[in-house]
Design a protein around this motif. Sequence first.
Motif, PDB file in Angstrom:
ATOM      1  N   ARG A   7       4.181   6.963   8.540  1.00 61.58           N
ATOM      2  CA  ARG A   7       4.520   7.715   7.337  1.00 61.58           C
ATOM      3  C   ARG A   7       5.830   7.199   6.732  1.00 61.58           C
ATOM      4  N   ILE A   8       5.752   6.873   5.466  1.00 61.35           N
ATOM      5  CA  ILE A   8       6.923   6.340   4.771  1.00 61.35           C
ATOM      6  C   ILE A   8       7.335   7.282   3.656  1.00 61.35           C
ATOM      7  N   MET A  25       2.209   0.775  -0.594  1.00 60.68           N
ATOM      8  CA  MET A  25       2.321   1.235   0.795  1.00 60.68           C
ATOM      9  C   MET A  25       0.947   1.665   1.318  1.00 60.68           C
ATOM     10  N   GLU A  26       0.177   2.305   0.450  1.00 59.74           N
ATOM     11  CA  GLU A  26      -1.192   2.680   0.852  1.00 59.74           C
ATOM     12  C   GLU A  26      -2.019   1.432   1.138  1.00 59.74           C
ATOM     13  N   ALA A  27      -1.852   0.432   0.255  1.00 62.74           N
ATOM     14  CA  ALA A  27      -2.612  -0.809   0.431  1.00 62.74           C
ATOM     15  C   ALA A  27      -2.273  -1.493   1.746  1.00 62.74           C
ATOM     16  N   GLU A  28      -1.057  -1.281   2.219  1.00 62.50           N
ATOM     17  CA  GLU A  28      -0.634  -1.891   3.487  1.00 62.50           C
ATOM     18  C   GLU A  28      -1.047  -1.060   4.696  1.00 62.50           C
ATOM     19  N   GLY A  29      -1.670   0.087   4.423  1.00 61.75           N
ATOM     20  CA  GLY A  29      -2.129   0.921   5.533  1.00 61.75           C
ATOM     21  C   GLY A  29      -1.133   1.961   5.986  1.00 61.75           C
ATOM     22  N   TYR A  30      -0.100   2.182   5.177  1.00 67.39           N
ATOM     23  CA  TYR A  30       0.865   3.223   5.516  1.00 67.39           C
ATOM     24  C   TYR A  30       0.491   4.522   4.819  1.00 67.39           C
ATOM     25  N   GLU A  31       1.190   5.591   5.227  1.00 68.91           N
ATOM     26  CA  GLU A  31       0.964   6.880   4.588  1.00 68.91           C
ATOM     27  C   GLU A  31       2.228   7.257   3.807  1.00 68.91           C
ATOM     28  N   PRO A  32       2.235   6.982   2.491  1.00 70.21           N
ATOM     29  CA  PRO A  32       3.446   7.268   1.724  1.00 70.21           C
ATOM     30  C   PRO A  32       3.549   8.735   1.301  1.00 70.21           C
ATOM     31  N   ARG A 118      10.492  -6.338   5.128  1.00 67.90           N
ATOM     32  CA  ARG A 118      11.570  -5.487   5.683  1.00 67.90           C
ATOM     33  C   ARG A 118      10.966  -4.231   6.343  1.00 67.90           C
ATOM     34  N   VAL A 119       9.986  -3.648   5.638  1.00 65.19           N
ATOM     35  CA  VAL A 119       9.357  -2.438   6.170  1.00 65.19           C
ATOM     36  C   VAL A 119       8.712  -2.740   7.520  1.00 65.19           C
ATOM     37  N   ARG A 120       7.968  -3.823   7.572  1.00 66.23           N
ATOM     38  CA  ARG A 120       7.310  -4.206   8.844  1.00 66.23           C
ATOM     39  C   ARG A 120       8.332  -4.433   9.940  1.00 66.23           C
TER      40      ARG A 120
END
Length: 239
Positions: A7-8, A25-32, A118-120
């Motif tokens: 979750r971001i 962020m959604e496209a990267e598989g995260y939950e924004p 950076r996020v990764r």
Amino acid sequence: MSNEKKRILIVEDEEAIANGLRFNMEAEGYEPVVLGDGPSTLSYFEENSHDVDLIILDLMLPGMSGYEICRAVRERDQTVPIIILSARTLSEDKSHAFDCGTDQYITKPFALPELLSRVRQLLKRQRVEPPPKHAVEIEDFQIGNVHINFKTFEVTSPEEKHHLTTMEMQLLRYFIENESDVLSRSKILRDVWEQGAEVTSRTIDNFVMRLRKYIEEDPSNPRHLLSVRGTGYRFVAEP
Ligand code: CA
């Protein structure tokens, strides 16, 4: 590795940017989760801090600045990764942001691949400790009468206890692991910060100033974290 989505928290008041970040962020598989101001961010964080894996924070927000939000988050949580995303490019702004406890500072307009990388990196860092350079990873360390706990990020002296940020802890660990070596600023930058991180030598100096406050009896007259003129720094556990 868990399959649970990371979750971001995206704190951004400009709708176009907020939507762009959410989409990517959604496209990267995260939950924004997008929030537009300080108070709602802090109350969200208060209730969900254990589910927040990373925060992307704008600086100029209505009511409460990103700096204040960053500081308030750090009072509750020393380890959640924070990336400040800001149109301000002055080195004073960056220094101030790092003083407030951010892990990264990226200037707008930003390159998306850089932000994602950076996020990764920060999510990875949060999940697993960096690989130990020694056979046994140091869990704690004693400098004079100052005790450092690498697990809890606490530095305790007879007078006070400090909670360090992820980057402060990482830098301190680096000095300890490379005890008595002369470390140039560019080597420190290369080894401790990710490549291309928006960090200047001045930032390193500010970090060192803070570490001295934690570990030195007299920070203005350091005995452990020594300056090496024209080069960088050298850590000595027992002078
Ligand atoms: Ca803004």
